[in-house]
Every structure is written in C-alpha cells, then in structure tokens.
Design an enzyme around this catalytic site. Sequence first.
Site, short mmCIF file in Angstrom:
data_model
loop_
_atom_site.label_atom_id
_atom_site.label_comp_id
_atom_site.label_asym_id
_atom_site.label_seq_id
_atom_site.Cartn_x
_atom_site.Cartn_y
_atom_site.Cartn_z
N PHE A 116 0.80 -1.38 -0.04
CA PHE A 116 0.02 0.15 -0.06
C PHE A 116 0.93 1.21 -0.17
CE2 PHE A 116 -4.50 0.34 1.30
CZ PHE A 116 -4.93 -0.53 0.66
N GLN A 168 -8.35 14.52 3.75
CA GLN A 168 -7.57 13.56 2.64
C GLN A 168 -8.58 13.50 1.37
OE1 GLN A 168 -6.80 9.05 3.16
NE2 GLN A 168 -4.86 10.18 3.20
N HIS A 178 -8.64 11.30 -1.72
CA HIS A 178 -7.97 9.95 -2.46
C HIS A 178 -7.60 9.99 -3.95
CE1 HIS A 178 -7.73 5.87 -3.25
NE2 HIS A 178 -7.69 5.41 -1.88
N LEU A 181 -14.98 4.71 -4.84
CA LEU A 181 -13.45 4.52 -4.69
C LEU A 181 -12.85 3.26 -5.49
CD1 LEU A 181 -11.07 5.37 -2.77
CD2 LEU A 181 -11.70 3.06 -1.43
N GLU A 219 -6.46 1.57 -3.42
CA GLU A 219 -5.28 1.58 -3.28
C GLU A 219 -4.59 0.45 -3.69
OE1 GLU A 219 -3.63 4.86 -0.66
OE2 GLU A 219 -2.01 3.48 -0.05
N ARG A 270 -0.94 9.23 -0.32
CA ARG A 270 -2.08 9.65 -0.86
C ARG A 270 -2.12 11.06 -1.21
NH1 ARG A 270 -6.74 6.25 1.98
NH2 ARG A 270 -6.15 4.35 1.12
N HIS A 296 -11.88 11.91 0.78
CA HIS A 296 -12.01 10.43 1.21
C HIS A 296 -12.12 10.59 2.76
CE1 HIS A 296 -11.26 6.51 0.76
NE2 HIS A 296 -10.16 6.32 1.45
N ARG A 349 -3.14 10.51 6.35
CA ARG A 349 -3.25 9.17 6.67
C ARG A 349 -2.75 8.37 5.56
NH1 ARG A 349 -7.07 4.90 5.82
NH2 ARG A 349 -8.46 6.09 4.72
N SER A 378 -6.55 3.34 8.55
CA SER A 378 -7.93 3.81 9.40
C SER A 378 -8.71 2.80 9.92
CB SER A 378 -8.81 4.56 8.42
OG SER A 378 -10.01 4.73 8.82
C1 FAD Z 1 -14.80 3.82 -0.11
C2 FAD Z 1 -14.00 3.88 1.03
C3 FAD Z 1 -12.91 2.73 1.26
C4 FAD Z 1 -12.16 2.67 2.29
N1 FAD Z 1 -11.38 1.54 2.50
C5 FAD Z 1 -10.41 1.34 3.50
C6 FAD Z 1 -9.53 0.57 3.58
O1 FAD Z 1 -9.40 -0.28 2.77
N2 FAD Z 1 -8.84 0.57 4.74
C7 FAD Z 1 -8.49 1.56 5.74
O2 FAD Z 1 -7.79 1.38 6.59
N3 FAD Z 1 -9.54 2.58 5.56
C8 FAD Z 1 -10.46 2.56 4.62
N4 FAD Z 1 -11.30 3.70 4.43
C9 FAD Z 1 -11.66 4.52 5.60
C10 FAD Z 1 -12.36 3.51 6.43
O3 FAD Z 1 -13.29 2.77 6.18
C11 FAD Z 1 -13.13 4.61 7.29
O4 FAD Z 1 -12.50 5.61 8.00
C12 FAD Z 1 -13.73 3.72 8.85
O5 FAD Z 1 -14.20 2.65 8.22
C13 FAD Z 1 -14.44 4.54 9.56
O6 FAD Z 1 -15.19 3.81 10.55
P1 FAD Z 1 -15.71 4.56 11.87
O7 FAD Z 1 -16.39 3.24 12.61
O8 FAD Z 1 -15.15 5.37 12.51
O9 FAD Z 1 -17.22 5.24 11.02
P2 FAD Z 1 -18.39 4.59 10.21
O10 FAD Z 1 -17.98 3.10 9.86
O11 FAD Z 1 -18.66 5.64 9.09
O12 FAD Z 1 -19.58 4.55 11.09
C14 FAD Z 1 -20.30 5.67 11.59
C15 FAD Z 1 -21.49 5.19 12.51
O13 FAD Z 1 -21.99 6.52 13.15
C16 FAD Z 1 -23.42 6.51 12.97
N5 FAD Z 1 -23.79 7.74 13.22
C17 FAD Z 1 -23.25 8.88 12.57
N6 FAD Z 1 -23.82 10.00 13.04
C18 FAD Z 1 -24.74 9.74 13.81
C19 FAD Z 1 -25.52 10.20 14.74
N7 FAD Z 1 -25.60 11.91 14.77
N8 FAD Z 1 -26.65 9.70 15.38
C20 FAD Z 1 -26.36 8.40 15.49
N9 FAD Z 1 -25.65 7.47 14.53
C21 FAD Z 1 -24.82 8.26 13.90
C22 FAD Z 1 -23.61 5.78 11.68
O14 FAD Z 1 -25.06 5.35 11.65
C23 FAD Z 1 -22.51 4.81 11.49
O15 FAD Z 1 -23.05 3.45 12.18
C24 FAD Z 1 -12.17 3.86 3.20
C25 FAD Z 1 -13.02 4.74 3.25
C26 FAD Z 1 -13.88 4.87 2.12
C27 FAD Z 1 -14.88 6.02 2.00
#
Ligand code: FAD
Length: 565
Positions: free
Chosen positions: A117, A230, A232, A242, A245, A276, A341, A376, A381
């Site tokens: 990566f 960030q 992407h 997306l 990578e 990135r 991203h 990042r 992440s």
């Molecule tokens: C397309 C894509 C691919 C990616 N691929 C990778 C990868 O391969 N490797 C890597 O390391 N990172 C990757 N990332 C980054 C990574 O996926 C995310 O940063 C990470 O999954 C975020 O997880 P999280 O649990 O913080 O938030 P999320 O998974 O976004 O969850 C947020 C939660 O909060 C809830 N929520 C939000 N606001 C409220 C509210 N006001 N009230 C109640 N509930 C709420 C939502 O319902 C959800 O359940 C990628 C990002 C994208 C966009």
Amino acid sequence: MISHDILVVGGGLAGLAAALNSNPELDIAVVSKVHPLRSHSVAAQGGINAALGNNPEARDDGWEKHAFDTIKGSDYLADQKVAELMCQKAVTTIYELEYLGVPFSRFPGGVIAQRPFGGAGFPRTCYAADRTGLVILHTLFEQSVKNKVRFYNEWLVTRLVVRNGKCVGVVVYDETTGQIMPIEARAVIFATGGYGRVYLKTTNAYINHGSGIGIAYRAGVPLQDMEFVQFHPTSLYPNNILITEGARGEGGYLINSKGRRFMEDYAPLAMELAPRDIVARAIQTEIDKGNGFENEYVHLDLRRLGAAKIKKRLPGIREICIDFAGIDPIESPLPIQPAQHYSMGGIDVNVKCSSVVDGFFAAGECACVSIHGANRLGGNSLLDTVVFGKIAGEEASNYVRGSKRQDSGEKILLEEALKEKKRIDEWGKKDSGVKVHLLLNTLKTVMSESVGMFRDKKALQEALEKIRELKEDYKRVYISGKCLRFCQELINIFEFESMLDLAEVIAFGALRREETRGSHYRLDFKERNDRDWLKHTLVTWKEDKPQVSYEKVDVSKYEPKVRKY
Ligand SMILES: Cc1cc2nc3c(=O)[nH]c(=O)nc-3n(C[C@H](O)[C@H](O)[C@H](O)COP(=O)(O)OP(=O)(O)OC[C@H]3O[C@@H](n4cnc5c(N)ncnc54)[C@H](O)[C@@H]3O)c2cc1C
C-alpha cells in the site's frame, strides 16, 4: 427514561469494537442512525495494516517500521507515541479479528495474505479480497449480537448533554416514530465516522455528514487538526466511487493522456505507491496542465495484472467498474480523478480516547487521537477504528466503575429534549423559508472549490464569508411536510447544522495554517514550516464562534525530515 451504563453512538467498526470490548458486566447499548451493517465501514476495500511479515518481501518488517512509515506519512504531525502504540497493537489486533472469524485472504500455506500500500516500506496490508471492511464489520456485528449488546437502529443523535463538565447522555430523534427522546448514560462513546459529504466529490457514503463531530463541538469539546482533509487519488470518474489503493498495490499504473507514467515526475522511487496526498496532487496537476482526458481524469491501467489476478484480488472493483462505468478493467483502463476521502482531524481525545468532558469518549474517524497527522496512510484507518474502538470501550468501562450518576441527570436531559422538540415545532410551523437541500448543495460547492486540495488566502476567506452567510440562511429553514416519521428533511436540517460548523472549522484552520503540510497544500505558502507550524490546531466553540489554540506535537522519537518518496 432509557438509561444505560455505556452508550456507544455509531455502529461502524469503531463503535462495534467499543461495544464488544466494554466490560460485559455493564449495560451497553449502541445507537446508530442506520442499521450497523449499513455503516460506512462496510465499504472499506483494500485492507488493514499490521507488520505480520507474511509477505516474502516483508521478512524484515516490524511494528517500529510501521510506526515510522505512519509518522513520515503524516508529515510529522502525528503524535509519535500514539502512532507507535497503534502499530504495536496492530499484530495482535489482526489475530484477534481472525480468531473472531474474519475470513482474511491467504497466501499458499495458509498465512494471512498481505499486499503493498502507499507510503509503506513493506507489503503489510492484510485484506479479504477487496471487501475487507465488509467482512470485519459483519464479524464484529455477529459477535455483538452474540454478546447481547442492545441496538437502537435508525435513531439519530442530535445533542450531547453535558453539565458541569460531565456527560449525562444524549437526545435522539427516533426516525421510525418521529419522536424526540433523551437517553441517560454514565459514559458516552462517539464513533460517528467522517464528514465526506461536506464536499461535492467524495468517496464517502451518503450518510457521512459528520454530525457527531459537530454535536460534540457544540457541546464544548474542541476539534483537532480539522484543516487536514484527505483526497484519495483514485475515484472512478464521474461518480467518485472508490477504486482501492490495493489496485495500485497489486501493480496498477497511472497514465496521462500522453501515455506516460507521470508519477516518475513526482515520486520517482515510490511511483504509484507514494502517499495519497502526493499522488492525488500529482493527478490533479496533470489534469490542470492539460495532460488529462476531457480535462477531468487520468487513467488507472490494471490490464498488466491479467484476468486471473483481477478476478481473484479485485473482484469487487471489477464489478463496480462494469456496473457503474461500463468498463471491464481486464480489457480497458479506468478513468479516475481525486475525491475527498477521509478526515484526519476530529474530536480531540487523548490516547485513552477520553475528551475534556468527563465520561465522553470518541474513537474512529470522528476522533483525532492523533495518529494520521496531516496525511493518513491507506490501511491505517481500519486499524485505528479497531484498536482505538477497543481502548474506548475499556476506558469507558473503567470510568463507569469509578463514577456516580449525576443526581439531576434525568431532569437536565428532559429539558434538553424539550428544547429539541421546540426547535422542530418552529421548523414545522413555518410554511415558507429556505429549503435545506439548496443550502447543502451550495455548501458542498464552496468547500470543493475553495477548501479543496489546493488552497490560498483569498479563496479561504471567501469560503468563510460564504459559510457564515449560509449560517444566516440556515435560520430560515423549514420542514415542508407534516409527518415526522423517516423525515429526511428533518434529518438534513439537524445534520446541516453540524456540516456548517465543520466547514467553518476546516476553512478557519486552513486559513490560519500558513504552510503546506501533508494534505493541506497552500499555493501561497508552498513549504512546510516546522519552526512556526509543527503544532496541532484546536478549535473550540465559545460565545457562538470558533476560537483557535495550538498544542505541541509529540516528536519524541523521530526528528522531522523532508519527506521524499
Ligand atoms: C470507500 C472507502 C473505502 C475505504 N477503504 C479503506 C481500507 O481499505 N482501509 C482502511 O484502513 N480504511 C479505509 N477507508 C476508511 C475507513 O473505512 C473509515 O475511516 C472507517 O471505516 C470509519 O469507521 P468508523 O467506525 O469510524 O465510522 P463509520 O463506519 O462511518 O460508522 C459511523 C457510524 O455512526 C453512525 N452515526 C453517525 N452520525 C450519527 C448520529 N448523529 N446519530 C447516530 N448515529 C450516527 C452511523 O450510523 C454509523 O453507524 C475507506 C473509506 C472509504 C470512503
């Protein structure tokens, strides 16, 4: 009144890791505005980093090297001890996930497979084809159900309630009934994800509005390093889905309209696998110089990987390209362009995920611990969500054991819920005003045009003015329908309030930071300036406006150097 010991807000990876690792003797619940399996984590494709050393080219890898790559990738804005902690915990984290049932891809012989990566000295990204987020999220959800975690799905948190520096609970809008309700909790963990939809072009899901970050900010919790956004390098043109990578990790080339692998000019050693910020800027620069196609995109060419490898390692990507662009990457190059991203900044928390408010914790993309600094690395992440989600659950449990419920908590929560109801009544009473979706589109345009990959003083000042005008317009929003069940307009009104605040904080921090560092590129200050700017930005909501302060970066292990790739 609903009451729990620990209330986790967010059902993505960070939220589920927090719930699963909270003390099971406590009463734990998760609130999520969508079903947990629809959280944005499900879309993560390429993988999760850990120095397992399984790849034959990574025999000399180790967590220290992972930590160094993370710190260098962050343009030396990461707090070095925290980055080390995450990388140290990475190896056991992967084996714990494997033990819980995550079906990682394997090398012949059975060990977990690892791919290269960007910005990484060794191939250390573990993956499950190109559906890594999906399999980890499903596994953690199954485990949470097994462990009898209580879920409140399709409930939107609208307020964090704090009294005398202590968190007492939240106010929620139950989308299924249209009701506003308080929830009392001895500890609250926000794991509410990023804010990608503040921008026009983003790889993020439609639900990623960042409302959790805005809610914490308005409750008095500082936000850290929000100017670092960030972009992407490779999102599919024109819909910005997306392209992981991992596609470059497997050997994909970036090619401009002259047929050149132009990364030679920007990162001659790392080429397509530079971090990135560097690759995204290189692509946009090529497009702006007229070396793109239709002034919009360049090509990501995967054909050299061959059909078998694409089908095995990137099946989801192939499906996306065929379904959404009518292009089979086995036969033709893909049109790609950079898009927003990830949010490096977020709710300011320490290494225990705890904030300035007693009993309020944050983890995952909504939080800034700070590991990712100004940029990042891919694969870090997912690791951050699982490592710090777990820490948040453990630390919230410790906090609950040593704390008492606030006596007047219920009364305070009922008052706050009433205030929220009154706001809804006000929005519902009006029969004309401003439609929130129009403001939403204007905000996204302002952010993309003036607070995007390339920034300067004039554009940032104009953006701030426009955001403040939008804040005035927001006072005139109204709900046109009368039914409050699944009222998307109401959800947008609630969330837009946060989006305006986040946009203001991002632009505000970006205007003040007169240097270029990682993802923050100032056309009028093109160099990194460690003397004046090797510091974290903290923005706090005081007297109805953002107030800025700065904090030292932990550079105790590696001396900041010029980044070369
Ligand atoms: C397309 C894509 C691919 C990616 N691929 C990778 C990868 O391969 N490797 C890597 O390391 N990172 C990757 N990332 C980054 C990574 O996926 C995310 O940063 C990470 O999954 C975020 O997880 P999280 O649990 O913080 O938030 P999320 O998974 O976004 O969850 C947020 C939660 O909060 C809830 N929520 C939000 N606001 C409220 C509210 N006001 N009230 C109640 N509930 C709420 C939502 O319902 C959800 O359940 C990628 C990002 C994208 C966009």
